[in-house]
Design a protein around this motif. Structure first.
Motif, PDB file in Angstrom:
ATOM      1  N   SER A 197       0.854  -1.180   0.000  1.00  0.00           N
ATOM      2  CA  SER A 197       0.000   0.000   0.000  1.00  0.00           C
ATOM      3  C   SER A 197       0.890   1.229   0.000  1.00  0.00           C
ATOM      4  O   SER A 197       1.853   1.305   0.776  1.00  0.00           O
ATOM      5  CB  SER A 197      -0.905   0.004   1.239  1.00  0.00           C
ATOM      6  N   TRP A 198       0.560   2.194  -0.870  1.00  0.00           N
ATOM      7  CA  TRP A 198       1.374   3.405  -0.948  1.00  0.00           C
ATOM      8  C   TRP A 198       0.440   4.598  -1.120  1.00  0.00           C
ATOM      9  O   TRP A 198      -0.190   4.732  -2.158  1.00  0.00           O
ATOM     10  CB  TRP A 198       2.354   3.309  -2.119  1.00  0.00           C
ATOM     11  N   GLY A 199       0.342   5.421  -0.070  1.00  0.00           N
ATOM     12  CA  GLY A 199      -0.656   6.480  -0.114  1.00  0.00           C
ATOM     13  C   GLY A 199      -2.036   5.858  -0.248  1.00  0.00           C
ATOM     14  O   GLY A 199      -2.396   4.934   0.472  1.00  0.00           O
ATOM     15  N   LYS A 200      -2.785   6.312  -1.237  1.00  0.00           N
ATOM     16  CA  LYS A 200      -4.105   5.754  -1.509  1.00  0.00           C
ATOM     17  C   LYS A 200      -4.048   4.607  -2.521  1.00  0.00           C
ATOM     18  O   LYS A 200      -5.079   4.020  -2.857  1.00  0.00           O
ATOM     19  CB  LYS A 200      -5.030   6.848  -2.036  1.00  0.00           C
ATOM     20  N   GLY A 201      -2.852   4.301  -3.025  1.00  0.00           N
ATOM     21  CA  GLY A 201      -2.714   3.319  -4.089  1.00  0.00           C
ATOM     22  C   GLY A 201      -2.301   1.949  -3.608  1.00  0.00           C
ATOM     23  O   GLY A 201      -1.803   1.768  -2.494  1.00  0.00           O
ATOM     24  N   ARG A 202      -2.496   0.989  -4.492  1.00  0.00           N
ATOM     25  CA  ARG A 202      -2.110  -0.403  -4.235  1.00  0.00           C
ATOM     26  C   ARG A 202      -1.111  -0.851  -5.289  1.00  0.00           C
ATOM     27  O   ARG A 202      -1.243  -0.502  -6.471  1.00  0.00           O
ATOM     28  CB  ARG A 202      -3.330  -1.318  -4.287  1.00  0.00           C
ATOM     29  N   ILE A 203      -0.142  -1.658  -4.855  1.00  0.00           N
ATOM     30  CA  ILE A 203       0.881  -2.206  -5.748  1.00  0.00           C
ATOM     31  C   ILE A 203       0.830  -3.719  -5.653  1.00  0.00           C
ATOM     32  O   ILE A 203       0.694  -4.284  -4.564  1.00  0.00           O
ATOM     33  CB  ILE A 203       2.274  -1.672  -5.358  1.00  0.00           C
ATOM     34  N   PHE A 204       0.954  -4.378  -6.798  1.00  0.00           N
ATOM     35  CA  PHE A 204       0.955  -5.845  -6.874  1.00  0.00           C
ATOM     36  C   PHE A 204       2.171  -6.305  -7.661  1.00  0.00           C
ATOM     37  O   PHE A 204       2.457  -5.769  -8.741  1.00  0.00           O
ATOM     38  CB  PHE A 204      -0.324  -6.345  -7.561  1.00  0.00           C
ATOM     39  N   VAL A 205       2.888  -7.289  -7.122  1.00  0.00           N
ATOM     40  CA  VAL A 205       4.082  -7.813  -7.794  1.00  0.00           C
ATOM     41  C   VAL A 205       4.048  -9.336  -7.791  1.00  0.00           C
ATOM     42  O   VAL A 205       3.822  -9.961  -6.752  1.00  0.00           O
ATOM     43  CB  VAL A 205       5.375  -7.339  -7.094  1.00  0.00           C
ATOM     44  N   SER A 206       4.292  -9.932  -8.951  1.00  0.00           N
ATOM     45  CA  SER A 206       4.509 -11.373  -9.092  1.00  0.00           C
ATOM     46  C   SER A 206       5.910 -11.576  -9.655  1.00  0.00           C
ATOM     47  O   SER A 206       6.199 -11.083 -10.742  1.00  0.00           O
ATOM     48  CB  SER A 206       3.475 -11.987 -10.049  1.00  0.00           C
ATOM     49  N   THR A 207       6.784 -12.280  -8.935  1.00  0.00           N
ATOM     50  CA  THR A 207       8.099 -12.525  -9.531  1.00  0.00           C
ATOM     51  C   THR A 207       8.058 -13.601 -10.610  1.00  0.00           C
ATOM     52  O   THR A 207       8.831 -13.525 -11.561  1.00  0.00           O
ATOM     53  CB  THR A 207       9.180 -12.844  -8.475  1.00  0.00           C
ATOM     54  N   PRO A 208       7.182 -14.613 -10.564  1.00  0.00           N
ATOM     55  CA  PRO A 208       7.043 -15.483 -11.738  1.00  0.00           C
ATOM     56  C   PRO A 208       6.491 -14.701 -12.927  1.00  0.00           C
ATOM     57  O   PRO A 208       5.607 -13.848 -12.772  1.00  0.00           O
ATOM     58  CB  PRO A 208       6.041 -16.549 -11.279  1.00  0.00           C
ATOM     59  N   GLY A 209       7.018 -14.983 -14.121  1.00  0.00           N
ATOM     60  CA  GLY A 209       6.535 -14.299 -15.315  1.00  0.00           C
ATOM     61  C   GLY A 209       7.637 -14.004 -16.309  1.00  0.00           C
ATOM     62  O   GLY A 209       7.560 -13.040 -17.068  1.00  0.00           O
ATOM     63  N   HIS A 210       8.671 -14.845 -16.322  1.00  0.00           N
ATOM     64  CA  HIS A 210       9.851 -14.580 -17.144  1.00  0.00           C
ATOM     65  C   HIS A 210       9.524 -14.402 -18.622  1.00  0.00           C
ATOM     66  O   HIS A 210       9.995 -13.464 -19.266  1.00  0.00           O
ATOM     67  CB  HIS A 210      10.861 -15.710 -16.966  1.00  0.00           C
ATOM     68  N   ARG A 211       8.714 -15.294 -19.158  1.00  0.00           N
ATOM     69  CA  ARG A 211       8.358 -15.228 -20.568  1.00  0.00           C
ATOM     70  C   ARG A 211       6.911 -15.681 -20.731  1.00  0.00           C
ATOM     71  O   ARG A 211       6.257 -16.087 -19.768  1.00  0.00           O
ATOM     72  CB  ARG A 211       9.296 -16.108 -21.416  1.00  0.00           C
ATOM     73  N   VAL A 212       6.419 -15.622 -21.961  1.00  0.00           N
ATOM     74  CA  VAL A 212       5.021 -15.924 -22.231  1.00  0.00           C
ATOM     75  C   VAL A 212       4.630 -17.302 -21.730  1.00  0.00           C
ATOM     76  O   VAL A 212       3.539 -17.475 -21.159  1.00  0.00           O
ATOM     77  CB  VAL A 212       4.732 -15.776 -23.741  1.00  0.00           C
ATOM     78  N   GLU A 213       5.502 -18.299 -21.908  1.00  0.00           N
ATOM     79  CA  GLU A 213       5.115 -19.651 -21.509  1.00  0.00           C
ATOM     80  C   GLU A 213       4.888 -19.763 -20.003  1.00  0.00           C
ATOM     81  O   GLU A 213       4.076 -20.584 -19.550  1.00  0.00           O
ATOM     82  CB  GLU A 213       6.157 -20.681 -21.974  1.00  0.00           C
ATOM     83  N   ILE A 214       5.569 -18.945 -19.209  1.00  0.00           N
ATOM     84  CA  ILE A 214       5.324 -18.938 -17.765  1.00  0.00           C
ATOM     85  C   ILE A 214       4.053 -18.162 -17.449  1.00  0.00           C
ATOM     86  O   ILE A 214       3.260 -18.558 -16.587  1.00  0.00           O
ATOM     87  CB  ILE A 214       6.529 -18.352 -17.020  1.00  0.00           C
ATOM     88  N   LEU A 215       3.831 -17.063 -18.139  1.00  0.00           N
ATOM     89  CA  LEU A 215       2.609 -16.291 -17.930  1.00  0.00           C
ATOM     90  C   LEU A 215       1.365 -17.091 -18.306  1.00  0.00           C
ATOM     91  O   LEU A 215       0.271 -16.823 -17.797  1.00  0.00           O
ATOM     92  CB  LEU A 215       2.665 -15.000 -18.745  1.00  0.00           C
ATOM     93  N   GLU A 216       1.522 -18.059 -19.190  1.00  0.00           N
ATOM     94  CA  GLU A 216       0.388 -18.891 -19.593  1.00  0.00           C
ATOM     95  C   GLU A 216       0.124 -20.044 -18.626  1.00  0.00           C
ATOM     96  O   GLU A 216      -0.899 -20.727 -18.757  1.00  0.00           O
ATOM     97  CB  GLU A 216       0.618 -19.431 -21.007  1.00  0.00           C
ATOM     98  N   ASP A 217       1.030 -20.264 -17.668  1.00  0.00           N
ATOM     99  CA  ASP A 217       0.750 -21.253 -16.631  1.00  0.00           C
ATOM    100  C   ASP A 217      -0.538 -20.836 -15.917  1.00  0.00           C
ATOM    101  O   ASP A 217      -0.683 -19.674 -15.524  1.00  0.00           O
ATOM    102  CB  ASP A 217       1.915 -21.298 -15.637  1.00  0.00           C
ATOM    103  N   PRO A 218      -1.491 -21.743 -15.739  1.00  0.00           N
ATOM    104  CA  PRO A 218      -2.792 -21.343 -15.182  1.00  0.00           C
ATOM    105  C   PRO A 218      -2.693 -20.657 -13.821  1.00  0.00           C
ATOM    106  O   PRO A 218      -3.440 -19.715 -13.544  1.00  0.00           O
ATOM    107  CB  PRO A 218      -3.555 -22.668 -15.088  1.00  0.00           C
ATOM    108  N   ASN A 219      -1.786 -21.121 -12.968  1.00  0.00           N
ATOM    109  CA  ASN A 219      -1.640 -20.503 -11.655  1.00  0.00           C
ATOM    110  C   ASN A 219      -1.078 -19.092 -11.771  1.00  0.00           C
ATOM    111  O   ASN A 219      -1.581 -18.151 -11.141  1.00  0.00           O
ATOM    112  CB  ASN A 219      -0.723 -21.350 -10.772  1.00  0.00           C
ATOM    113  N   VAL A 220      -0.042 -18.930 -12.583  1.00  0.00           N
ATOM    114  CA  VAL A 220       0.581 -17.617 -12.736  1.00  0.00           C
ATOM    115  C   VAL A 220      -0.403 -16.639 -13.362  1.00  0.00           C
ATOM    116  O   VAL A 220      -0.559 -15.499 -12.900  1.00  0.00           O
ATOM    117  CB  VAL A 220       1.872 -17.722 -13.572  1.00  0.00           C
TER     118      VAL A 220
END
Length: 233
Positions: A197-220
């Motif tokens: 949380s930063w001020g009134k905003g929200r930040i979200f980070v996922s470290t998995p996601g190196h390339r498209v094939e990882i982003l297509e993993d259903p969990n990711v």
């Protein structure tokens, strides 16, 4: 289709190995289906446009190993503090602007390394750093809307070792083992999914996601889709 009520900004670029165009293109239809009008920029210059940024509900950033100008960063931070959500994955958010320590402070976690294969196996290709590892959902976070209903899952990809502070809210972790060739002598656990949380905003980070094939993993993919909606104003 849901009527358009919100504004999303996609800022992409940097190292081509992370496929910033192809990767963000995976999620633009999802945002549109959820009622966002999407603007795509290949530069951080847009962050300095205060009038435009004031109306942005969500920033999806995929911009690795680049730099950011002072006015651009200040515009980004001001937007988040005023309520704009910021989300992304992997180096596109956790290894974006090494020239700006205030950006690292905003995000709350910085890529340090992704330990790879043994020296005898190295070929100089990206796959040198593709290692089997587990993303562990924290029991105390199991009801959070980003990870609710999900279980621990395995990936063969870059396993991020990140430097963080305790102002992040960790939803999942990953533990780097000790191999015979490593310099460290005990396992190291890093946040893998977190919010901030930063001020009134929200930040979200996922470290998995190196390339498209990882982003297509259903969990990711599920985590990122939920994370973007959660972060949005």
């Amino acid at each position: 289709m849901t009527s358009v009520t919100k504004s999303a900004l996609v800022v992409r670029g940097g190292w081509d190995g992370h496929q910033p165009v192809e990767a963000t293109d995976l999620f633009i239809p999802f945002l549109e289906e959820n009622g966002y009008s999407v603007r795509v920029e290949e530069s951080t210059a847009v962050y300095a446009d205060a009038d435009y940024m004031a109306g942005v509900d969500l920033i999806l950033q995929c911009n690795t190993m680049t730099t950011i100008e002072k006015a651009e960063f200040e515009g980004l931070r001001a937007a988040v503090e005023a309520g704009t959500g910021l989300g992304g994955w992997h180096g596109g958010i956790a290894d974006s602007y090494r020239n700006n320590s205030d950006y690292l402070h905003l995000i709350g976690g910085q890529f340090a390394c992704h330990p790879g294969k043994s020296p005898e196996e190295l070929t100089g290709e990206q796959a040198d750093n593709y290692m089997p590892h587990t993303i562990n959902i924290l029991p105390e976070a199991s009801e959070h809307p980003i990870v609710a209903g999900l279980s621990d899952f395995d990936l063969i990809s870059e396993q991020y070792w990140v430097l963080t502070d305790d102002y992040i809210d960790v939803l999942a972790t990953t533990t780097q083992a000790v191999r015979p060739w490593d310099a460290w002598n005990r396992p190291v656990t890093s946040p893998a999914i977190w919010t901030r949380s930063w001020g009134k905003g929200r930040i979200f980070v996922s470290t998995p996601g190196h390339r498209v094939e990882i982003l297509e993993d259903p969990n990711v993919r599920t985590i990122i889709e939920r994370g973007l909606l959660w972060a949005s104003r």
